[in-house]
Design an enzyme around this catalytic site. Sequence first.
Site, PDB file in Angstrom:
ATOM      1  CB  ILE A   2      -1.015  -0.014   1.173  1.00  0.00           C
ATOM      2  CG1 ILE A   2      -2.138   0.983   0.919  1.00  0.00           C
ATOM      3  CG2 ILE A   2      -0.353   0.283   2.508  1.00  0.00           C
ATOM      4  CD1 ILE A   2      -3.172   0.531  -0.016  1.00  0.00           C
ATOM      5  CG  HIS A   3       1.899   3.418   2.635  1.00  0.00           C
ATOM      6  ND1 HIS A   3       1.302   4.579   2.227  1.00  0.00           N
ATOM      7  CD2 HIS A   3       1.126   2.934   3.613  1.00  0.00           C
ATOM      8  CE1 HIS A   3       0.214   4.794   2.935  1.00  0.00           C
ATOM      9  NE2 HIS A   3       0.077   3.796   3.781  1.00  0.00           N
TER      10      HIS A   3
END
Length: 116
Positions: A2-3
């Site tokens: 996600i990051h």
Amino acid sequence: GIHGEPGIARESIATASELAKRQVKMIIEDLPFGSGDEVVLLVNGLGGTPLLELYLLNNSVSKEIESHGVKIYKTMVGNYMTSLDMAGASITMLKLDEELKELFDAPADTPAIKVL
């Protein structure tokens, strides 16, 4: 991730059906889910994937889940957890029991989810 965390693989582009088959298999085997189980399905855009493509993926994922005998109670498609216009999508399946179903259907008023 996600990051920007490394995922499990980098590969060439695949069809929604190919992605759904592979990803649903990994998810179903991980919990595991069984025939007759009921789930909430979340197809989450990471920020840079058009909604049309998320719905296309959702269609393939839904068919694949149902082919395993798992019933979809409700589906959520959209950008719920994003990361600076990152391309891609995540698939989440919440295995339901009666208590979780009642809680999922409870009223909610948040920026991302409204159930009134």
